[in-house]
Design a protein around this motif. Structure first.
Motif, PDB file in Angstrom:
ATOM      1  N   LEU A  17     -14.415  15.290   1.759  1.00  0.00           N
ATOM      2  CA  LEU A  17     -13.072  14.786   2.025  1.00  0.00           C
ATOM      3  C   LEU A  17     -12.828  13.606   1.095  1.00  0.00           C
ATOM      4  CD1 LEU A  17     -10.503  14.990   3.746  1.00  0.00           C
ATOM      5  CD2 LEU A  17     -11.522  13.288   5.262  1.00  0.00           C
ATOM      6  N   ALA A  18     -11.787  13.712   0.277  1.00  0.00           N
ATOM      7  CA  ALA A  18     -11.429  12.639  -0.648  1.00  0.00           C
ATOM      8  C   ALA A  18     -10.171  11.956  -0.149  1.00  0.00           C
ATOM      9  CB  ALA A  18     -11.210  13.190  -2.053  1.00  0.00           C
ATOM     10  N   LEU A  19     -10.266  10.652   0.052  1.00  0.00           N
ATOM     11  CA  LEU A  19      -9.148   9.829   0.494  1.00  0.00           C
ATOM     12  C   LEU A  19      -8.714   8.944  -0.668  1.00  0.00           C
ATOM     13  CD1 LEU A  19     -10.700   8.739   3.896  1.00  0.00           C
ATOM     14  CD2 LEU A  19      -9.012  10.550   3.529  1.00  0.00           C
ATOM     15  N   THR A  20      -7.426   8.879  -0.933  1.00  0.00           N
ATOM     16  CA  THR A  20      -6.934   8.075  -2.043  1.00  0.00           C
ATOM     17  C   THR A  20      -5.816   7.162  -1.591  1.00  0.00           C
ATOM     18  OG1 THR A  20      -5.319   9.738  -2.693  1.00  0.00           O
ATOM     19  CG2 THR A  20      -7.484   9.869  -3.730  1.00  0.00           C
ATOM     20  N   GLY A  21      -5.542   6.179  -2.418  1.00  0.00           N
ATOM     21  CA  GLY A  21      -4.436   5.280  -2.161  1.00  0.00           C
ATOM     22  C   GLY A  21      -4.232   4.346  -3.330  1.00  0.00           C
ATOM     23  N   ARG A  22      -3.264   3.494  -3.168  1.00  0.00           N
ATOM     24  CA  ARG A  22      -2.963   2.500  -4.203  1.00  0.00           C
ATOM     25  C   ARG A  22      -2.221   1.334  -3.577  1.00  0.00           C
ATOM     26  NH1 ARG A  22       0.212   4.616  -8.757  1.00  0.00           N
ATOM     27  NH2 ARG A  22      -0.904   6.519  -8.430  1.00  0.00           N
ATOM     28  N   HIS A  23      -2.256   0.220  -4.279  1.00  0.00           N
ATOM     29  CA  HIS A  23      -1.418  -0.922  -3.927  1.00  0.00           C
ATOM     30  C   HIS A  23      -1.189  -1.722  -5.191  1.00  0.00           C
ATOM     31  CE1 HIS A  23      -5.048  -3.410  -3.834  1.00  0.00           C
ATOM     32  NE2 HIS A  23      -5.550  -2.658  -2.865  1.00  0.00           N
ATOM     33  N   ARG A  24      -0.577  -2.857  -5.076  1.00  0.00           N
ATOM     34  CA  ARG A  24      -0.202  -3.642  -6.262  1.00  0.00           C
ATOM     35  C   ARG A  24      -1.381  -4.012  -7.159  1.00  0.00           C
ATOM     36  NH1 ARG A  24       3.094  -5.683  -2.159  1.00  0.00           N
ATOM     37  NH2 ARG A  24       5.304  -5.412  -2.617  1.00  0.00           N
ATOM     38  N   LEU A  25      -2.576  -4.100  -6.586  1.00  0.00           N
ATOM     39  CA  LEU A  25      -3.721  -4.602  -7.342  1.00  0.00           C
ATOM     40  C   LEU A  25      -4.783  -3.563  -7.649  1.00  0.00           C
ATOM     41  CD1 LEU A  25      -4.067  -7.912  -5.330  1.00  0.00           C
ATOM     42  CD2 LEU A  25      -2.901  -7.567  -7.517  1.00  0.00           C
ATOM     43  N   THR A  42       0.820  -1.211   0.000  1.00  0.00           N
ATOM     44  CA  THR A  42       0.000   0.000   0.000  1.00  0.00           C
ATOM     45  C   THR A  42       0.857   1.265   0.000  1.00  0.00           C
ATOM     46  OG1 THR A  42      -0.176  -0.104   2.399  1.00  0.00           O
ATOM     47  CG2 THR A  42      -1.978  -1.066   1.145  1.00  0.00           C
ATOM     48  N   GLU A  43       0.395   2.253  -0.734  1.00  0.00           N
ATOM     49  CA  GLU A  43       1.010   3.581  -0.769  1.00  0.00           C
ATOM     50  C   GLU A  43      -0.094   4.602  -0.582  1.00  0.00           C
ATOM     51  OE1 GLU A  43       3.374   4.316  -4.236  1.00  0.00           O
ATOM     52  OE2 GLU A  43       4.065   2.254  -4.287  1.00  0.00           O
ATOM     53  N   PRO A  44      -0.073   5.374   0.488  1.00  0.00           N
ATOM     54  CA  PRO A  44       0.876   5.313   1.592  1.00  0.00           C
ATOM     55  C   PRO A  44       0.694   4.032   2.394  1.00  0.00           C
ATOM     56  CG  PRO A  44      -0.931   6.732   2.172  1.00  0.00           C
ATOM     57  CD  PRO A  44      -1.148   6.325   0.743  1.00  0.00           C
ATOM     58  N   ARG A  45       1.565   3.774   3.321  1.00  0.00           N
ATOM     59  CA  ARG A  45       1.534   2.523   4.070  1.00  0.00           C
ATOM     60  C   ARG A  45       0.190   2.298   4.747  1.00  0.00           C
ATOM     61  NH1 ARG A  45       4.036  -1.425   2.956  1.00  0.00           N
ATOM     62  NH2 ARG A  45       6.076  -0.586   3.324  1.00  0.00           N
ATOM     63  N   SER A  46      -0.455   3.380   5.230  1.00  0.00           N
ATOM     64  CA  SER A  46      -1.762   3.246   5.889  1.00  0.00           C
ATOM     65  C   SER A  46      -2.848   2.824   4.904  1.00  0.00           C
ATOM     66  CB  SER A  46      -2.166   4.562   6.541  1.00  0.00           C
ATOM     67  OG  SER A  46      -2.444   5.532   5.548  1.00  0.00           O
ATOM     68  N   GLY A  47      -2.616   3.059   3.608  1.00  0.00           N
ATOM     69  CA  GLY A  47      -3.599   2.718   2.588  1.00  0.00           C
ATOM     70  C   GLY A  47      -4.375   3.912   2.071  1.00  0.00           C
ATOM     71  N   PHE A  48      -4.414   5.008   2.827  1.00  0.00           N
ATOM     72  CA  PHE A  48      -5.184   6.188   2.421  1.00  0.00           C
ATOM     73  C   PHE A  48      -4.435   7.463   2.767  1.00  0.00           C
ATOM     74  CE2 PHE A  48      -8.503   3.035   3.047  1.00  0.00           C
ATOM     75  CZ  PHE A  48      -9.334   3.251   1.957  1.00  0.00           C
ATOM     76  N   THR A  49      -4.613   8.471   1.942  1.00  0.00           N
ATOM     77  CA  THR A  49      -4.141   9.815   2.237  1.00  0.00           C
ATOM     78  C   THR A  49      -5.226  10.797   1.820  1.00  0.00           C
ATOM     79  OG1 THR A  49      -2.292  11.352   2.005  1.00  0.00           O
ATOM     80  CG2 THR A  49      -2.979  10.232   0.015  1.00  0.00           C
ATOM     81  N   ALA A  50      -5.330  11.907   2.529  1.00  0.00           N
ATOM     82  CA  ALA A  50      -6.307  12.929   2.161  1.00  0.00           C
ATOM     83  C   ALA A  50      -5.815  13.639   0.911  1.00  0.00           C
ATOM     84  CB  ALA A  50      -6.502  13.916   3.298  1.00  0.00           C
ATOM     85  N   GLU A  51      -6.625  13.611  -0.134  1.00  0.00           N
ATOM     86  CA  GLU A  51      -6.252  14.220  -1.409  1.00  0.00           C
ATOM     87  C   GLU A  51      -6.892  15.592  -1.573  1.00  0.00           C
ATOM     88  OE1 GLU A  51      -6.132  12.676  -5.921  1.00  0.00           O
ATOM     89  OE2 GLU A  51      -8.118  12.734  -5.025  1.00  0.00           O
TER      90      GLU A  51
END
Length: 137
Positions: free
Chosen positions: A66-74, A49-58
């Motif tokens: 409030l928009a929270l975003t994130g990413r991971h391998r899938l 996960t990026e960020p490690r927590s899985g979410f960041t405020a965008e």
């Protein structure tokens, strides 16, 4: 460019909260401060996960969105929490709009697991119900 600029829409879930908009917004902010994985969570490490927590405020529109975003391998994903005051009824609508992209064959398999089985719906409804049920501390 924000992670979510081109993410496909998944769904929206809404709950009516028997409070004005400020306590609901405060609950959204508390949720956002606590959401995600801890730094040593094995699931987060496995997914990358990026960020490690899985979410960041965008994006934040104070008191409204409030928009929270994130990413991971899938997957790449965005959760938009929207507070909609309904003054004539002294209630507030809390919307959770989901967007995600699941690239490649592994991503499609992950989508089938998370979205296709209904786990995403359960999780998203659980999030907005949990936010709606919190009281000011």
């Amino acid at each position: 460019m924000p992670v979510s600029d081109q993410l496909p829409y998944l769904d929206t879930h809404t709950v009516t909260v028997a409070h004005g908009p400020q306590p609901v917004w405060d609950a959204v902010l508390r949720f956002a401060a606590d959401v995600g994985f801890g730094p040593r969570n094995p699931f987060a490490l496995l997914l990358g996960t990026e960020p490690r927590s899985g979410f960041t405020a965008e994006v934040e529109v104070p008191g409204r969105v409030l928009a929270l975003t994130g990413r991971h391998r899938l997957a790449r994903y965005r959760l938009v929490l929207e507070v909609e005051p309904r003054t004539e009824q002294r209630t507030t609508l809390l919307h959770a709009h989901s967007y995600a992209e699941f690239p490649g064959v592994p991503g499609r398999a992950y989508r089938a697991l998370v979205v296709g089985t209904g786990l995403h719906v359960l999780a998203t409804r659980g999030v907005i119900r949990a936010i709606a049920s919190t009281r000011e501390k």
